[in-house]
Design an enzyme around this catalytic site. Structure first.
Site, PDB file in Angstrom:
ATOM      1  N   GLY A 192       0.829  -1.193   0.000  1.00  0.00           N
ATOM      2  CA  GLY A 192       0.000   0.000   0.000  1.00  0.00           C
ATOM      3  C   GLY A 192       0.861   1.240   0.000  1.00  0.00           C
ATOM      4  O   GLY A 192       1.938   1.268  -0.608  1.00  0.00           O
TER       5      GLY A 192
ATOM      6  N   VAL B 146       2.680   2.705   2.410  1.00  0.00           N
ATOM      7  CA  VAL B 146       3.992   2.545   3.042  1.00  0.00           C
ATOM      8  C   VAL B 146       4.842   1.541   2.274  1.00  0.00           C
ATOM      9  O   VAL B 146       6.039   1.770   2.048  1.00  0.00           O
ATOM     10  CB  VAL B 146       3.840   2.119   4.509  1.00  0.00           C
ATOM     11  CG1 VAL B 146       5.215   1.926   5.157  1.00  0.00           C
ATOM     12  CG2 VAL B 146       3.044   3.161   5.285  1.00  0.00           C
TER      13      VAL B 146
ATOM     14  N   THR C  43       4.710   0.802  -0.883  1.00  0.00           N
ATOM     15  CA  THR C  43       5.173   1.459  -2.108  1.00  0.00           C
ATOM     16  C   THR C  43       6.323   2.407  -1.801  1.00  0.00           C
ATOM     17  O   THR C  43       7.321   2.468  -2.538  1.00  0.00           O
ATOM     18  CB  THR C  43       4.010   2.230  -2.762  1.00  0.00           C
ATOM     19  OG1 THR C  43       2.991   1.311  -3.146  1.00  0.00           O
ATOM     20  CG2 THR C  43       4.481   3.001  -3.990  1.00  0.00           C
TER      21      THR C  43
ATOM     22  N   LYS D  16       0.891  -1.111  14.492  1.00  0.00           N
ATOM     23  CA  LYS D  16       0.715  -0.762  15.914  1.00  0.00           C
ATOM     24  C   LYS D  16      -0.401  -1.574  16.572  1.00  0.00           C
ATOM     25  O   LYS D  16      -0.318  -1.928  17.742  1.00  0.00           O
ATOM     26  CB  LYS D  16       0.441   0.731  16.088  1.00  0.00           C
ATOM     27  CG  LYS D  16      -0.818   1.275  15.411  1.00  0.00           C
ATOM     28  CD  LYS D  16      -0.498   1.876  14.081  1.00  0.00           C
ATOM     29  CE  LYS D  16      -1.697   2.484  13.402  1.00  0.00           C
ATOM     30  NZ  LYS D  16      -1.338   3.023  12.070  1.00  0.00           N
TER      31      LYS D  16
ATOM     32  N   GLY E  35       5.049   7.730  12.733  1.00  0.00           N
ATOM     33  CA  GLY E  35       5.570   7.852  11.373  1.00  0.00           C
ATOM     34  C   GLY E  35       7.081   7.943  11.285  1.00  0.00           C
ATOM     35  O   GLY E  35       7.797   7.026  11.682  1.00  0.00           O
TER      36      GLY E  35
ATOM     37  N   ASP F 147      -6.480   4.818  17.167  1.00  0.00           N
ATOM     38  CA  ASP F 147      -5.130   4.779  16.583  1.00  0.00           C
ATOM     39  C   ASP F 147      -4.112   5.340  17.586  1.00  0.00           C
ATOM     40  O   ASP F 147      -3.046   4.757  17.811  1.00  0.00           O
ATOM     41  CB  ASP F 147      -5.105   5.583  15.279  1.00  0.00           C
ATOM     42  CG  ASP F 147      -3.714   5.680  14.685  1.00  0.00           C
ATOM     43  OD1 ASP F 147      -3.238   4.682  14.126  1.00  0.00           O
ATOM     44  OD2 ASP F 147      -3.091   6.755  14.794  1.00  0.00           O
TER      45      ASP F 147
ATOM     46  N   LYS G 273      -0.843   3.349  19.678  1.00  0.00           N
ATOM     47  CA  LYS G 273       0.522   3.868  19.724  1.00  0.00           C
ATOM     48  C   LYS G 273       0.955   4.173  21.160  1.00  0.00           C
ATOM     49  O   LYS G 273       2.091   3.906  21.550  1.00  0.00           O
ATOM     50  CB  LYS G 273       0.622   5.117  18.850  1.00  0.00           C
ATOM     51  CG  LYS G 273       0.379   4.847  17.371  1.00  0.00           C
ATOM     52  CD  LYS G 273       0.244   6.137  16.584  1.00  0.00           C
ATOM     53  CE  LYS G 273      -0.064   5.862  15.119  1.00  0.00           C
ATOM     54  NZ  LYS G 273      -0.325   7.105  14.353  1.00  0.00           N
TER      55      LYS G 273
ATOM     56  N   GLY H  81       2.193   8.805   6.359  1.00  0.00           N
ATOM     57  CA  GLY H  81       2.518   8.967   4.948  1.00  0.00           C
ATOM     58  C   GLY H  81       3.534   7.937   4.483  1.00  0.00           C
ATOM     59  O   GLY H  81       4.303   7.382   5.280  1.00  0.00           O
TER      60      GLY H  81
END
Length: 443
Positions: A13, A15, A17, A107, A136, A203, A207, A304
């Site tokens: 996906g 990341v 890529t 995570k 990230g 999310d 983390k 990203g």
């Protein structure tokens, strides 16, 4: 030069890529830095024919990620599938049992199964690296696990979700409501079609549970994190925060106290003049309080393809150099049982907003309910009537009854006391919607 380090990549996906692009662009530099070439020899994804932003045509395709994890040709299994169970968990377990190093940005998987997977990695003498799982491109896992090992850490907190930070920043700068900015975030790719995982705070909680384990040497306990999202934040709240000298951020906070560990995720008012208040857009920020180092703050891109691929690559480089560390900094079997902290007063106090029917005795009844819980008020202000659309929890307005927006700021008190007072106020029928409560952090 040594033999190549051969990677099997599961998940191509955003990341994945980004990782393919990074290795292709930096192949010679990476080989020079590590003393051996690094190459992706096989990939796994749900759709083999999907068009991607990176060329994977020369890489062997394996439809089953578990089969890829067991592939004798690979040295490192890179898991970028996502999800706490299912194929991701099965494939990571298979790779570790087969004696393969694992690098993951998952995570959710680690928040729920981290200690068990770490024990499996240690048993087989392989790495389980997860720098890309938190914040990230910010190297916070290495900072805590390696750079700050000489410190006794008492608190970790920060902005850990770029989607929420983007939405709150836009709401403040442009005076727009949550639903409007969320729709824009979805259109620009900052939020998923179903944004609940991000805006609901889950999310961030995943983390935070990893940071807690790294900082305090405890087993991960995602189910012990208090979680509250940003869905109820309104322009009125943001305007009030500005007037009071604060900005609203979704924070993840982990504290070690004498009675145990406190983990919480919620919207927070932070003073305007602090560094964390000025972290805007999709950026993340992690602050760490250590006894010898003092206060450390790391700020950078929190999501990203490029930033997260950079973090994943740092883990792969460690393996290429022969560096294998315990995943959580201490032996997995030595991770302490998580002990939840006892309730205590919140030092910063609370912001409370009420939409009150403008009737005789309403304000007095509200003040009495606060006093019954021994809540002392720092300030109470009546704001101009709001032009906001009715939100969730709002009851039908009684005809002929105007309403006033009341904002109160409490002194230090417990959350239980505040919640009891607000429940009683709502039951009395003097407010037309669920009261809003936001914690204030003095930092």
């Amino acid at each position: 030069m040594s033999d190549p380090l051969k990677l099997g990549l599961a998940g191509i996906g955003t990341v994945g890529t980004g990782l393919v692009q990074l290795i292709a662009a930096r192949a010679d530099t990476l080989a020079a830095k590590t003393g051996r070439p690094i190459e992706i020899v096989a990939v796994s994804a749900r759709n083999k024919r999907k068009k991607r932003g990176a060329d994977v045509s020369k890489m062997r395709f394996v439809s089953d990620p578990v089969a890829l994890a067991n592939d004798p040709e690979i040295d490192v299994f890179v898991e970028l599938i996502g999800g706490e169970d299912g194929p991701a968990k099965a494939a990571v377990e298979a790779a570790l049992q087969a004696g393969k190093h694992v690098v993951t940005a998952n995570k959710a998987l680690l928040a729920h199964h981290g200690p068990a997977l770490a024990a499996l990695a240690e048993k087989n003498g392989v790495a389980l690296n997860f720098e890309g799982a938190v914040a990230g491109g910010i190297p916070v896992v290495k900072a805590i696990r390696e750079g700050l090992q000489g410190n006794d850490i008492t608190r970790v907190f920060g902005i850990l979700n770029g989607t929420c930070n983007y939405i709150l920043t836009k709401m403040e700068r442009e005076g727009r409501d949550f639903a409007d900015v969320l729709k824009e975030a979805q259109e620009q790719g900052y939020a998923e079609a179903d944004p609940t995982f991000d805006v609901g705070g889950f999310d961030t909680a995943h983390k935070l549970s990893l940071l807690t384990s790294l900082a305090f040497g405890t087993k991960t306990r995602f189910d012990a994190v208090y979680v509250e999202g940003i869905e109820t934040i309104t322009p009125t709240d943001i305007e009030a925060a500005t007037d009071l000298g604060y900005r609203i951020k979704l924070l993840g906070v982990a504290l070690r106290t004498d009675s145990g560990i406190e983990q919480r995720v919620h919207p927070t008012m932070v003073p305007k003049d602090t560094a964390i208040a000025n972290v805007d857009g999709v950026s993340n920020c992690v602050a760490i309080d250590g006894d010898f180092v003092g206060d450390v703050m790391l700020i950078g891109p929190g999501a990203g393809g490029g930033p997260t691929a950079s973090a994943v690559m740092s883990d792969i480089i460690d393996i290429a150099r022969g560096i294998v560390l315990r995943p959580f900094g201490v032996k997995a079997t030595n991770l302490k049982a998580y002990k939840k902290a006892a309730m205590r007063a919140h030092e910063g106090g609370y912001y409370i907003r009420l939409s009150v029917y403008d009737r005789t005795g309403a304000f007095a009844a509200i003040a009495q309910r606060m006093a019954m819980q021994d809540i002392s008020l720092e300030s109470i202000v009546q704001r101009r009537p709001s032009s906001e659309r009715p939100g969730e929890g709002r009851t039908p307005r009684k005809k002929g009854e105007p309403q006033a927006s009341i904002v109160m700021v409490t002194h230090e008190t417990t959350e239980a006391a505040v919640r009891k007072a607000l429940a009683a106020i709502q039951k009395d029928g003097h407010v037309d919607s669920k009261p809003q409560m936001i914690r204030i952090e003095k930092l």
